[in-house]
Design a protein around this motif. Structure first.
Motif, PDB file in Angstrom:
ATOM      1  N   LEU A 471     -10.742   2.401 -13.908  1.00 24.55           N
ATOM      2  CA  LEU A 471     -10.054   3.047 -14.658  1.00 24.55           C
ATOM      3  C   LEU A 471     -10.660   3.571 -16.107  1.00 24.55           C
ATOM      4  O   LEU A 471     -10.658   4.533 -16.553  1.00 24.55           O
ATOM      5  CB  LEU A 471      -8.406   3.235 -14.760  1.00 24.55           C
ATOM      6  CG  LEU A 471      -7.888   2.232 -15.735  1.00 24.55           C
ATOM      7  CD1 LEU A 471      -6.381   2.586 -15.856  1.00 24.55           C
ATOM      8  CD2 LEU A 471      -7.856   0.698 -15.643  1.00 24.55           C
ATOM      9  N   LEU A 482      -7.834   8.726 -20.778  1.00 25.33           N
ATOM     10  CA  LEU A 482      -6.859   7.634 -20.984  1.00 25.33           C
ATOM     11  C   LEU A 482      -6.307   7.717 -22.618  1.00 25.33           C
ATOM     12  O   LEU A 482      -5.945   6.908 -22.981  1.00 25.33           O
ATOM     13  CB  LEU A 482      -7.195   6.474 -20.559  1.00 25.33           C
ATOM     14  CG  LEU A 482      -7.607   6.322 -19.206  1.00 25.33           C
ATOM     15  CD1 LEU A 482      -8.056   4.691 -18.937  1.00 25.33           C
ATOM     16  CD2 LEU A 482      -6.531   6.712 -18.164  1.00 25.33           C
ATOM     17  N   THR A 488      -1.207   3.190 -13.389  1.00 22.22           N
ATOM     18  CA  THR A 488      -1.901   2.951 -12.147  1.00 22.22           C
ATOM     19  C   THR A 488      -1.139   2.752 -11.004  1.00 22.22           C
ATOM     20  O   THR A 488      -0.148   2.169 -11.075  1.00 22.22           O
ATOM     21  CB  THR A 488      -2.995   1.730 -12.339  1.00 22.22           C
ATOM     22  OG1 THR A 488      -2.228   0.508 -12.382  1.00 22.22           O
ATOM     23  CG2 THR A 488      -3.888   1.758 -13.555  1.00 22.22           C
ATOM     24  N   ALA A 516      -4.273   6.773 -12.678  1.00 25.10           N
ATOM     25  CA  ALA A 516      -5.330   6.221 -12.031  1.00 25.10           C
ATOM     26  C   ALA A 516      -4.882   5.667 -10.429  1.00 25.10           C
ATOM     27  O   ALA A 516      -4.102   4.848 -10.323  1.00 25.10           O
ATOM     28  CB  ALA A 516      -6.046   5.078 -12.430  1.00 25.10           C
ATOM     29  N   TYR A 518      -5.548   3.677  -7.228  1.00 28.69           N
ATOM     30  CA  TYR A 518      -6.533   2.788  -6.675  1.00 28.69           C
ATOM     31  C   TYR A 518      -6.502   2.807  -5.156  1.00 28.69           C
ATOM     32  O   TYR A 518      -5.142   3.042  -4.690  1.00 28.69           O
ATOM     33  CB  TYR A 518      -6.263   1.336  -6.986  1.00 28.69           C
ATOM     34  CG  TYR A 518      -6.985   1.149  -8.517  1.00 28.69           C
ATOM     35  CD1 TYR A 518      -7.986   0.114  -8.677  1.00 28.69           C
ATOM     36  CD2 TYR A 518      -6.380   1.641  -9.604  1.00 28.69           C
ATOM     37  CE1 TYR A 518      -8.576  -0.155  -9.818  1.00 28.69           C
ATOM     38  CE2 TYR A 518      -7.184   1.675 -10.884  1.00 28.69           C
ATOM     39  CZ  TYR A 518      -8.189   0.634 -11.017  1.00 28.69           C
ATOM     40  OH  TYR A 518      -8.730   0.215 -12.344  1.00 28.69           O
ATOM     41  N   VAL A 577     -12.237   5.683  -7.314  1.00 25.77           N
ATOM     42  CA  VAL A 577     -10.851   5.767  -7.920  1.00 25.77           C
ATOM     43  C   VAL A 577     -10.576   7.405  -8.358  1.00 25.77           C
ATOM     44  O   VAL A 577     -11.299   7.937  -8.777  1.00 25.77           O
ATOM     45  CB  VAL A 577     -11.040   5.025  -9.263  1.00 25.77           C
ATOM     46  CG1 VAL A 577     -11.960   5.476 -10.256  1.00 25.77           C
ATOM     47  CG2 VAL A 577      -9.633   4.831  -9.910  1.00 25.77           C
ATOM     48  N   MET A 579      -8.626   9.907 -10.506  1.00 25.74           N
ATOM     49  CA  MET A 579      -7.754  10.058 -11.834  1.00 25.74           C
ATOM     50  C   MET A 579      -7.162  11.270 -11.842  1.00 25.74           C
ATOM     51  O   MET A 579      -7.622  12.518 -12.019  1.00 25.74           O
ATOM     52  CB  MET A 579      -8.964   9.654 -12.941  1.00 25.74           C
ATOM     53  CG  MET A 579      -9.671   8.589 -12.952  1.00 25.74           C
ATOM     54  SD  MET A 579      -8.669   7.149 -13.295  1.00 25.74           S
ATOM     55  CE  MET A 579      -8.666   7.007 -15.172  1.00 25.74           C
TER      56      MET A 579
END
Length: 618
Positions: A471, A482, A488, A516, A518, A577, A579
């Motif tokens: 991230l 961010l 997350t 984020a 994952y 990933v 976002m």
């Protein structure tokens, strides 16, 4: 015997350099790394010369570059620290005729140079005054000896160079005669070889043969403030120099005792442990056997027994057991200086190192992580993550585990560390973020009946080197996503029920966090990300920016900019990933492409400044 604490690397940039490296590597127990385009047959290959040499230097590997000095200088210059900490760096000509120690000459570099030149007609270009004048580095005594006052080395050597010579004294002086043979005799400085405790004069260097072993026992939780003064006071009372101690030793059930570990760190020596059976075997030699201790642990002594076990059959007690309220200490004398710690037997206390290597490229790996990799006796992890380390770790034994074998991976690392090894668990990103850190501590926390690990494994050290998480890398590559509050969420339901994951998505949506995601998809999981997208649209609409960051820090890195409304699940793979911006996040076009950021609230200050400016003009 190894010439340095870490395995040297011979770096070859040409075919002739590779040939030379192959002829010399065995003399210094070195690995050979070759530039792939010119040395395709080298055992270990690299592509970017400057980056690779820099990574080796940061990791603490001694480097022998068969190349121009300038290449080495440019590669290591950004990472120079201090002469006592920097790894040795040597330049060697392609024909092997010239060797130039550039860095670390007094800390292994000269030993390496002499070993390489031992059977050649090589010329070692030494610029250090002491080595030119005396063929000896007075701040680097022979193995098995220790300079007790290294801070005085520079001024004492300067005085010696400016004066007539040195006086030699001490009961162990004869043992250093050959090393100091070319140092002229005189009265300018004093070079003392002794195990005795003394306060050096300003013009004096004190060399101690590391011939003492300090045995220590203590009650569980003994305070450092009790143990340390107790030991140091008795060393002083018996006229023993702490710099003559080769190791602190104890029984293995004390492997995690904080006070003993702190004592060893203070003395800057290894801490070794022995099992109960080995200590009990020393009972006939104990001066003060104890039935109380035997009833408690199964051996008739700890401090005396451990010291004698380390000293070997020819060793003897020099200081019998001395007791404080919660600790004991004893000292044994070796029959010769300890040039190699393995001669003491025993084992290290063992350590698990949780190492986050970041998303990929070595320049994103912290120096601490790189150094920990080099300290490892074994690398453990998912094979792809170990492969990412490349040539700098190719010489280290490894144990690969498949995806889905995470528990076996961590259990193996802990139990192997319990045998005295330093084991590195290699994790992508940060080891504490969706990686092995939590599982290691969970195993340590569990009881035997609940799937925990052995008592010995619970005593190992566990340290962690933070890494750049995906991230962070994604946000850095795309702007400043961010910039305000974020969270997350893993979309994998292998370990967490989907109902719990869905609840967290709703909470993040209601809280308007940047998210984020994952583990967004897998071969069998294709619907969860679509569900998450739809949930978030219900909270923040379909226009918020979305970033798909793939293979960050690797050659095939790819950034895809979307919105929630245009997010196509088929563009996402297992190495992505995802976002998702907050309602306040913004995406705009720059000359170099899109940028995404999340404002933190500074706009009101900017607006106030603009308003005041307009008022002043009016």
């Amino acid at each position: 015997m190894a010439l340095t604490s870490r395995r040297p690397v011979m770096v070859a940039l040409t075919a002739s350099g590779l040939t030379l490296a192959r002829s010399l590597a065995s003399r210094i127990e070195a690995d050979i790394h070759g530039l792939q385009s010119r040395c395709p047959d080298a055992p270990y290959l690299f592509d970017d010369t400057i980056a690779h040499i820099g990574a080796l230097f940061v990791a603490g590997r001694p480097i022998i570059g068969i190349c121009a000095s300038g290449i080495l200088i440019r590669a290591v210059a950004p990472y120079l620290s201090h002469k006592t900490a920097d790894a040795p760096v040597l330049a060697m000509s392609d024909d092997g005729v010239n060797i130039v120690p550039l860095l670390g000459g007094h800390h292994g570099g000269l030993r390496i140079a002499k070993a390489l030149a031992s059977e050649n007609d090589s010329h070692i270009a030494v610029t250090m005054a002491g080595n030119i004048a005396w063929s000896a580095s007075l701040d680097e005594p022979p193995q098995g000896w220790r300079l007790a006052n290294p801070d005085q080395a520079a001024p004492v050597m300067a005085s010696l160079l400016a004066g007539t010579g040195a006086k030699r004294d001490g009961e162990a002086q004869a043992s250093l005669d050959s090393w100091l043979a070319k140092v002229p005799h005189g009265d300018d400085v004093v070079l003392t070889a002794t195990m005795q405790a003394l306060a050096p004069a300003n013009n004096q260097l004190v060399y101690c043969p590391q011939q003492l072993v300090l045995g220590v026992g203590c009650a569980r939780g003994c305070a450092v403030e009790e143990l340390m003064p107790h030991v140091l006071a008795h060393l002083d009372a018996h006229d023993l120099n702490p710099s003559a101690i080769a190791a602190v030793v104890s029984v293995d059930i004390k492997a995690d005792e904080p006070a003993i570990k702190a004592l060893a760190a203070h003395l800057d020596v290894p801490f070794l442990v022995y099992d109960v059976a080995r200590l009990e075997a020393e009972t006939p030699r104990l001066a003060n056997p104890s039935e109380v201790v035997h009833a408690e642990i199964g051996a008739h002594g700890v401090a005396e027994a451990a010291a004698l076990a380390a000293s070997g059959i020819n060793g003897r007690l020099l200081v019998e057991k001395q007791k404080s309220a919660s600790s004991t200490m004893a000292v044994a004398l070796l029959d010769q200086p300890c040039a190699d710690i393995t001669m003491l037997g025993g084992r290290k206390t063992g350590r698990v190192m949780l190492i986050g290597i970041g998303p990929g490229q070595s320049s994103w790996r912290t120096p601490e992580a790189s150094r920990m990799v080099q300290m490892a006796d074994e690398l453990v992890g998912y094979g792809l993550y170990i492969d990412i380390l490349g040539a700098i770790a190719a010489h280290i034994p490894r144990r690969d585990f498949k995806l889905g074998e995470e528990e076996a991976r961590c259990r193996y690392a802990l139990e192997t560390a319990a045998t005295g090894k330093d084991v590195a668990i290699i994790c992508s990103g940060d080891a504490g973020i969706y990686a092995m850190g939590a599982l290691v501590f969970e195993l340590l926390d569990r009881t035997d009946d609940d799937g925990g690990v052995s008592d010995a494994a619970r005593r190992v050290d566990v340290v962690s080197a933070p890494g750049i998480s995906a991230l962070q890398a994604a946000a850095a590559r795309s702007g400043a996503l961010l910039g305000h509050d974020f969270c997350t969420i893993s979309l994998s339901d292998l370990l967490t029920p989907w109902t719990a994951i869905e609840q967290r998505i709703h909470a993040a949506g209601a809280g308007d966090f940047v998210i984020a995601f994952y583990n967004p998809v897998s071969m069998r999981r294709r619907s969860q990300l679509a569900t998450a997208r739809d949930i978030l649209i219900s909270y923040r609409g379909d226009a918020v920016p979305v970033l798909l960051a793939q293979n960050l820090g690797r050659p095939d890195e790819n950034l895809i900019y979307r919105t929630l409304g245009t997010l196509d699940i088929n563009e996402v793979d297992m190495l992505t990933v995802v976002m998702v911006g907050a309602g306040s996040s913004r995406m705009f076009e720059r000359g170099t492409g899109p940028a995404i950021y999340t404002p933190r609230g500074y706009a009101k200050h900017l607006d106030n400044a603009v308003s005041k400016g307009k008022e002043s003009k009016s």
